[in-house]
Scaffold this motif. Structure first.
Motif, mmCIF file in Angstrom:
data_model
loop_
_atom_site.group_PDB
_atom_site.id
_atom_site.type_symbol
_atom_site.label_atom_id
_atom_site.label_comp_id
_atom_site.label_asym_id
_atom_site.label_seq_id
_atom_site.Cartn_x
_atom_site.Cartn_y
_atom_site.Cartn_z
ATOM 1 N N THR B 175 0.376 -1.290 -0.487
ATOM 2 C CA THR B 175 -0.766 0.190 -0.316
ATOM 3 C C THR B 175 1.113 1.784 -0.346
ATOM 4 O O THR B 175 0.888 1.976 -0.623
ATOM 5 C CB THR B 175 -0.627 -0.254 1.061
ATOM 6 N N PRO B 176 1.950 1.330 1.183
ATOM 7 C CA PRO B 176 2.823 2.768 0.940
ATOM 8 C C PRO B 176 2.862 2.830 -0.762
ATOM 9 O O PRO B 176 3.399 4.555 -0.876
ATOM 10 C CB PRO B 176 3.921 2.454 2.451
ATOM 11 N N VAL B 177 3.683 1.857 -1.272
ATOM 12 C CA VAL B 177 4.478 1.917 -2.359
ATOM 13 C C VAL B 177 3.126 2.095 -3.281
ATOM 14 O O VAL B 177 3.493 3.294 -4.659
ATOM 15 C CB VAL B 177 5.379 1.287 -3.097
ATOM 16 N N LEU B 178 2.082 1.991 -3.325
ATOM 17 C CA LEU B 178 1.363 2.152 -4.494
ATOM 18 C C LEU B 178 0.965 3.215 -4.634
ATOM 19 O O LEU B 178 0.023 3.786 -5.470
ATOM 20 C CB LEU B 178 -0.285 0.691 -4.577
ATOM 21 N N LEU B 179 0.454 3.821 -3.269
ATOM 22 C CA LEU B 179 0.336 5.404 -3.300
ATOM 23 C C LEU B 179 0.882 5.924 -3.915
ATOM 24 O O LEU B 179 0.927 6.736 -4.122
ATOM 25 C CB LEU B 179 0.797 5.655 -1.665
ATOM 26 N N GLU B 180 2.171 6.134 -3.824
ATOM 27 C CA GLU B 180 2.810 7.066 -4.374
ATOM 28 C C GLU B 180 2.902 6.774 -5.784
ATOM 29 O O GLU B 180 3.184 7.262 -6.404
ATOM 30 C CB GLU B 180 5.040 6.890 -3.619
ATOM 31 N N ALA B 181 3.044 5.364 -6.524
ATOM 32 C CA ALA B 181 2.605 4.345 -7.672
ATOM 33 C C ALA B 181 1.117 5.937 -8.493
ATOM 34 O O ALA B 181 1.603 6.494 -8.847
ATOM 35 C CB ALA B 181 2.131 4.156 -7.579
ATOM 36 N N VAL B 182 0.261 6.370 -6.885
ATOM 37 C CA VAL B 182 -0.846 6.974 -7.526
ATOM 38 C C VAL B 182 -0.577 8.054 -7.647
ATOM 39 O O VAL B 182 -0.621 8.824 -8.481
ATOM 40 C CB VAL B 182 -2.340 7.216 -6.431
ATOM 41 N N ARG B 183 0.344 9.107 -6.812
ATOM 42 C CA ARG B 183 0.965 9.928 -6.792
ATOM 43 C C ARG B 183 1.725 10.737 -8.217
ATOM 44 O O ARG B 183 1.486 11.730 -8.333
ATOM 45 C CB ARG B 183 2.038 10.537 -5.514
ATOM 46 N N LEU B 184 2.728 9.412 -8.636
ATOM 47 C CA LEU B 184 3.264 9.955 -9.314
ATOM 48 C C LEU B 184 2.764 10.334 -11.134
ATOM 49 O O LEU B 184 3.015 10.606 -11.663
ATOM 50 C CB LEU B 184 4.242 9.753 -9.670
ATOM 51 N N ALA B 185 1.931 8.789 -10.591
ATOM 52 C CA ALA B 185 1.258 8.372 -11.957
ATOM 53 C C ALA B 185 0.239 10.014 -12.251
ATOM 54 O O ALA B 185 -0.009 10.497 -13.380
ATOM 55 C CB ALA B 185 -0.252 7.774 -11.741
ATOM 56 N N MET B 186 0.008 10.332 -11.074
ATOM 57 C CA MET B 186 -0.861 11.573 -11.658
ATOM 58 C C MET B 186 -0.394 12.385 -12.099
ATOM 59 O O MET B 186 -0.811 13.749 -13.435
ATOM 60 C CB MET B 186 -2.023 12.383 -10.026
ATOM 61 N N ILE B 187 0.753 12.889 -11.301
ATOM 62 C CA ILE B 187 1.578 14.049 -11.934
ATOM 63 C C ILE B 187 2.144 13.619 -13.589
ATOM 64 O O ILE B 187 1.911 14.591 -14.463
ATOM 65 C CB ILE B 187 3.115 14.294 -11.164
ATOM 66 N N PHE B 188 2.333 12.346 -14.005
ATOM 67 C CA PHE B 188 2.498 12.007 -15.544
ATOM 68 C C PHE B 188 1.680 12.163 -15.832
ATOM 69 O O PHE B 188 1.910 12.459 -16.864
ATOM 70 C CB PHE B 188 2.998 10.667 -15.085
ATOM 71 N N ASN B 189 0.471 11.874 -15.620
ATOM 72 C CA ASN B 189 -0.700 11.467 -16.488
ATOM 73 C C ASN B 189 -1.370 13.361 -16.765
ATOM 74 O O ASN B 189 -1.674 13.233 -18.316
ATOM 75 C CB ASN B 189 -1.981 10.433 -15.756
ATOM 76 N N PHE B 190 -1.233 14.226 -15.597
ATOM 77 C CA PHE B 190 -1.537 15.448 -15.986
ATOM 78 C C PHE B 190 -0.540 15.909 -17.186
ATOM 79 O O PHE B 190 -1.338 17.005 -17.317
ATOM 80 C CB PHE B 190 -1.982 16.481 -14.649
ATOM 81 N N THR B 191 -0.005 15.737 -16.859
ATOM 82 C CA THR B 191 1.044 16.926 -18.091
ATOM 83 C C THR B 191 1.002 16.692 -19.115
ATOM 84 O O THR B 191 0.992 16.620 -20.705
ATOM 85 C CB THR B 191 3.110 16.123 -17.594
ATOM 86 N N GLY B 192 0.520 14.729 -19.028
ATOM 87 C CA GLY B 192 0.827 14.762 -20.862
ATOM 88 C C GLY B 192 -0.558 14.831 -21.438
ATOM 89 O O GLY B 192 -0.720 15.247 -22.955
ATOM 90 N N ILE B 193 -1.525 14.712 -20.480
ATOM 91 C CA ILE B 193 -2.352 15.415 -20.687
ATOM 92 C C ILE B 193 -2.936 16.918 -21.511
ATOM 93 O O ILE B 193 -3.516 17.660 -22.560
ATOM 94 C CB ILE B 193 -4.137 15.193 -19.933
ATOM 95 N N LEU B 194 -2.645 17.894 -20.843
ATOM 96 C CA LEU B 194 -2.238 18.870 -21.562
ATOM 97 C C LEU B 194 -1.216 19.132 -22.034
ATOM 98 O O LEU B 194 -1.336 19.671 -22.499
ATOM 99 C CB LEU B 194 -1.620 20.106 -19.542
ATOM 100 N N LEU B 195 -0.314 18.390 -21.834
ATOM 101 C CA LEU B 195 0.551 18.839 -23.183
ATOM 102 C C LEU B 195 0.266 18.167 -24.909
ATOM 103 O O LEU B 195 0.047 19.000 -25.992
ATOM 104 C CB LEU B 195 2.539 17.665 -23.293
ATOM 105 N N ALA B 196 -1.260 17.170 -24.374
ATOM 106 C CA ALA B 196 -1.606 17.044 -25.847
ATOM 107 C C ALA B 196 -2.602 18.015 -26.312
ATOM 108 O O ALA B 196 -2.462 18.428 -27.392
ATOM 109 C CB ALA B 196 -1.922 15.346 -25.334
ATOM 110 N N GLU B 197 -2.951 18.611 -25.172
ATOM 111 C CA GLU B 197 -4.420 19.495 -25.298
ATOM 112 C C GLU B 197 -3.723 21.039 -25.855
ATOM 113 O O GLU B 197 -3.956 21.504 -26.824
ATOM 114 C CB GLU B 197 -4.680 19.944 -24.193
#
Ligand SMILES: Nc1ncnc2c1ncn2[C@@H]1O[C@H](COP(=O)(O)OP(=O)(O)OP(=O)(O)O)[C@@H](O)[C@H]1O
Ligand SMILES: [Mg+2]
Lengths: 257, 251
Positions: B175-197
């Motif tokens: 769980t602790p490491v997966l939470l980190e995954a969630v956090r990093l995922a959101m950063i990468f994901n938001f960046t990707g979407i904004l860039l594509a837009e």
């Protein structure tokens, strides 16, 4: 089946080779034969890597020997049977996300024992190891010795007749180690369990046990069995008695090379 | 306590100084006002944005795409990562590949995504997932590695079934490491979407930012930057607070 709840352990012609399937294996244990009567405290000592942990894992049903037979309470051991055999490991292997009580309840919760009964039994086991007041603490809030006492409580919670302990106090400092030993003797005295105790420390083995099994370097064989005829209750002074020193010397001679 | 307070005081002072400088520098002519409008103008623009009905479809589009990509990438990445890490052969084969792909900047694939998916929702979400899934897989590898052998041994010695081992040992350990995954995922994901837009789209915050940049509407642009920064920081800090609470789980 009353026989299965009785705390005798009998091992006959047990051998184990790691990696036997892939041809070139390591012979870890060879022709191990011994038996332990109900309610006895027996230690296993031997050089590092001689197969003590492997032997204990097999006795606890966590690993199958390549050949040989293990009987606990008259019935063969094929898989882990926590109601018959409790296990305590070297590292305080508590789950850090569970409180002391929840850790002790763990074996019961696996079997779907109702919460009320679980709590009752866990608190009883924690009381036995003198940690009732720390039931709701998380492991990181406990000292090394306390953590190990919680693991012992976890091993005892299902009231197995046999308790197997693999260097349970190895990570503790000398002083804590011996006070934990006294604690264990007290618990043993109160519960009449059969205890199989693996240790590196010859003094610890002699101080605690009725009998010490001495193993050779790999492949591990049992090269000596020592009846520890020191009077009980034992106190710290017993360690400087001539008999203690003599027995210690006898074991040391056999495992030093 | 004194140290704690002085740390917070210093942090606050830096932020206030930054905002003050932002307000004053353009006003006194230290900065070109067309390049950096004063903070008060930007805040006025932000209030204007939040008050205008035409802004919300853009915000909604971006958040929807981000959420969709997130909901695909995190479970898919976590499951793939766990399956790979749990199998010796798959680990040997796929782990290095995932590390290789992770090291490539994802933005260079954007034109290919447009060719394949157009410039609509599918392309944004696909690119968001692509930007995110590898970091999630890598974190999942770490999550599996964080499961302690001795905990598994304890569970087995007390007769736990495979399902019980998964639910009672694997899941809480990871769980602790997966939470980190969630956090990093959101950063990468938001960046990707904004860039594509920003690169090619008809709607979305990224699209607005791109347009405002090109038409020199710096007050609007900076207002959007403040908004996006705020959203990201709040999300990130929420997850990080959860992670901190579970700190001692790592044992
Ligand atoms: N899973 C395994 N696969 C292959 N070899 C193993 C495995 N576990 C143990 N061994 C080997 O078997 C031998 C006995 O190991 P074991 O851990 O039982 O020794 P030990 O007496 O408990 O040692 P120590 O005193 O250091 O704890 C060692 O040579 C070890 O390398
Ligand atoms: Mg060992």
């Amino acid at each position: 089946m009353p026989a299965a709840t009785d705390g005798t352990v009998a091992v006959s012609s047990l051998s184990h080779t790691y990696g036997a399937e892939s041809g070139e294996g390591t012979l870890a244990l060879q022709d191990i034969d011994f038996s332990v009567a109900k309610g006895r405290f027996v230690s296993i000592v031997g050089p590092s890597g001689c197969g003590k942990s492997s032997l204990l894992m097999m006795l606890a049903g966590l690993r199958h020997p390549t050949s040989g037979e293990i009987l606990c309470g008259g019935a063969p051991v094929k898989k882990p049977d926590p109601e018959r055999i409790g296990v305590v490991f070297q590292e305080a292997s508590l789950f850090p996300w569970l409180s002391a009580r929840k850790n002790v309840e763990f074996p019961l919760s696996l079997r779907g024992v109702p919460q009320k009964v679980r709590t009752e039994k866990a608190l009883h086991a924690l009381e036995l190891v003198g940690l009732k007041d720390f039931a709701e603490r998380l492991p990181h809030e406990l000292s090394g010795g306390m953590k190990q006492r919680v693991s012992i409580a976890r091993g005892l919670v299902q009231d197995p007749q046999i308790l197997m302990m693999d260097e349970p106090f190895a990570a503790l400092d000398e002083q804590t180690r011996f006070s934990m030993g006294d604690e264990l003797l007290r618990i043993w005295d109160e519960t009449h369990k059969t205890i199989l105790f693996v240790t590196h420390s010859l003094s610890e083995a002699l101080y605690l046990s009725d009998e010490v099994l001495v193993m050779s370097a790999r492949p591990g064989r049992i090269i000596d069995r020592i009846e520890v005829d020191l009077p009980r209750p034992r106190t710290f002074e017993v360690m400087s008695s001539p008999r203690f020193v003599e027995l210690r010397e006898r074991i040391w001679q056999q495992i030093r090379h | 306590m004194l140290r704690f307070r002085s740390i917070w005081f210093a942090r606050l002072a830096i932020i206030l100084a930054f905002f003050a400088l932002w307000e004053i520098a353009p006003r006194v002519g230290l900065m070109n006002e067309r390049l950096l409008p004063p903070l008060s103008d930007v805040i006025a623009a932000l209030i204007g944005l939040l008050g205008s009905a035409s802004f919300y479809p853009h915000l909604g589009t971006t958040l929807f795409q981000t959420l969709l990509a997130f909901l695909i990438a995190v479970p898919a990445g976590a499951i793939l990562g766990i399956l790979i890490a749990e199998n010796r052969f798959a680990s040997e084969v796929f782990k290095p590949l995932v590390f290789f792909i992770f090291s490539i900047p994802k933005s260079i694939f954007l034109p290919m995504f447009i060719l394949a998916f157009g410039i609509g929702l599918t392309q944004k979400v696909a690119f968001g997932v692509f930007s995110t899934i590898f970091i999630v897989m890598m974190t999942a590898f770490a999550a599996i590695a964080s499961v302690k052998e001795e905990h598994l041994r304890v569970a087995r010695s007390y007769g736990a079934s495979t399902m019980q081992v998964v639910l009672r040992v694997y899941l809480p350990s990871m769980t602790p490491v997966l939470l980190e995954a969630v956090r990093l995922a959101m950063i990468f994901n938001f960046t990707g979407i904004l860039l594509a837009e920003m690169y090619a789209s008809r709607r979305g915050l990224g699209n607005l930012i791109g347009t405002w940049g090109m038409s020199f509407q710096l007050d609007q642009l900076l207002a959007a930057i403040i908004l996006i920064s705020g959203l990201s920081i709040v999300f990130n800090e929420t997850i990080r607070a959860l992670e901190l609470r579970l700190e001692h789980w790592r044992g």
